[in-house]
Design an enzyme around this catalytic site. Sequence first.
Site, PDB file in Angstrom:
ATOM      1  N   HIS A  39      44.179   4.041 -87.858  1.00 12.08           N
ATOM      2  CA  HIS A  39      43.365   5.237 -87.653  1.00 12.08           C
ATOM      3  C   HIS A  39      42.421   5.022 -86.479  1.00 12.08           C
ATOM      4  O   HIS A  39      41.247   4.693 -86.662  1.00 12.08           O
ATOM      5  CB  HIS A  39      42.588   5.523 -88.941  1.00 12.08           C
ATOM      6  CG  HIS A  39      41.717   6.737 -88.907  1.00 12.08           C
ATOM      7  ND1 HIS A  39      41.814   7.728 -87.944  1.00 12.08           N
ATOM      8  CD2 HIS A  39      40.703   7.131 -89.742  1.00 12.08           C
ATOM      9  CE1 HIS A  39      40.910   8.660 -88.191  1.00 12.08           C
ATOM     10  NE2 HIS A  39      40.226   8.322 -89.271  1.00 12.08           N
TER      11      HIS A  39
ATOM     12  N   CYS B 110      36.737  12.243 -87.218  1.00  9.59           N
ATOM     13  CA  CYS B 110      38.117  11.774 -87.300  1.00  9.59           C
ATOM     14  C   CYS B 110      39.134  12.823 -86.861  1.00  9.59           C
ATOM     15  O   CYS B 110      40.275  12.479 -86.533  1.00  9.59           O
ATOM     16  CB  CYS B 110      38.445  11.320 -88.717  1.00  9.59           C
ATOM     17  SG  CYS B 110      37.484   9.896 -89.269  1.00  9.59           S
TER      18      CYS B 110
ATOM     19  N   CYS C 153      40.507  14.803 -92.994  1.00  9.16           N
ATOM     20  CA  CYS C 153      39.105  14.800 -93.414  1.00  9.16           C
ATOM     21  C   CYS C 153      38.250  14.238 -92.283  1.00  9.16           C
ATOM     22  O   CYS C 153      38.722  13.462 -91.451  1.00  9.16           O
ATOM     23  CB  CYS C 153      38.927  13.979 -94.683  1.00  9.16           C
ATOM     24  SG  CYS C 153      39.417  12.238 -94.535  1.00  9.16           S
TER      25      CYS C 153
END
Length: 389
Positions: free
Chosen positions: A347, A91, A375
């Site tokens: 996201h 990510c 994260c």
Amino acid sequence: MESAVIIDAVRTPMGRGKPGGSLSGINAVDLLAQTLSALMDRNDVDPATVDDVVTGCVSQAGEQAGTPGRFAWLAAGLPEYVPGVTIDRRCGSGQQAVDYAAWAIMAGAQDIAVACGIESMSRVPMGVARMGVDPFAPAAHRYPPGLVPQGISAELVAVKWRLSRADQDRYAVESHHRAAAAVAAGTFDAEIVAVKDGDRVVDADETIRPDTSVAKLAGLKPAFYDDGYAQRFPDIEWTVTAGNSSQITDGAAALLIASESTANRLGLTPLARLVSFATAAEDPVTMLTAPIPASRRALQRAGLTVDDLSRYEVNEAFATVPLAWLRELEADPARLNPAGGAIALGHPLGASGARIMTTLVHGLRPGEYGLQTMCENGGMANATILQRL
């Protein structure tokens, strides 16, 4: 050592990452190509002087398989002798792209670079690159009785920090309301570039739900309940839902980065200076907590405290992540994701780090410091501090 500065930063609107989403009709490489074209058109920089195009992308399969940054640059009609590289730090890939570009410049190896990110989750679904295999299996023996999905990790964070369902839902509602207020105030106008799908123009985020409420979110079922995990982790209260988690999204973002001496020589006015960087990792079961040590490390390296920061962007993979970070850093909730985060804006995996950096740099005022942290799968995290100029 050279200083690395951000000359400009742009992003596409965020589209729902499913068939029918506002960006789902655009090839992933073309989506990034339009973003790169807009970035270069906005700035008086000869694209032939760009040393590298560093691209974050997680699902490197299908349309995103063949070094998408390189072919997006070519699809945009930009000079063919500018190289590109694709990286994957889960990510945080888009943020790592920014950091890698900055490090090359600070080391004196490059003068100008483009850092970007792309993820079309409607066209290249999450997990498609695994082709039915479990890439984590060889390490699972270290964590009996095995590793867990991120949704279970979010539940474990909720247990450790005693974050209730109401805490998470209130945070999620605030994310949407802040994003809606940012749209109304024109906050995103400087960062969003319109993209085309044929004759159709997409120029606004479609993920924000300004009418959401705690009462509406309270009706959602836990998204990750599983009998096996319920037996393995009896303390879990099953509070994580689709409503207090990030949205599956399509999007791209790109930043133009240069050495400060190059910017001065070319008469460019930088937006910000990249000040401090850190990576960290913790156990891959709880998985989502490494932004806490990464942020502390970045602050220590910069000689700053959290009170010196005017804004912090902590990726809202799940509401539990920024809420746990907020408690551990004893930070000001008003400065945390003030224009909303991934719960409202979405996201798009490999693009998120570049998207968040774009929002952060445009949201700071001259002289202010900001921090970004994310994260990442496997228990990793990035943290980056910049100062608006």
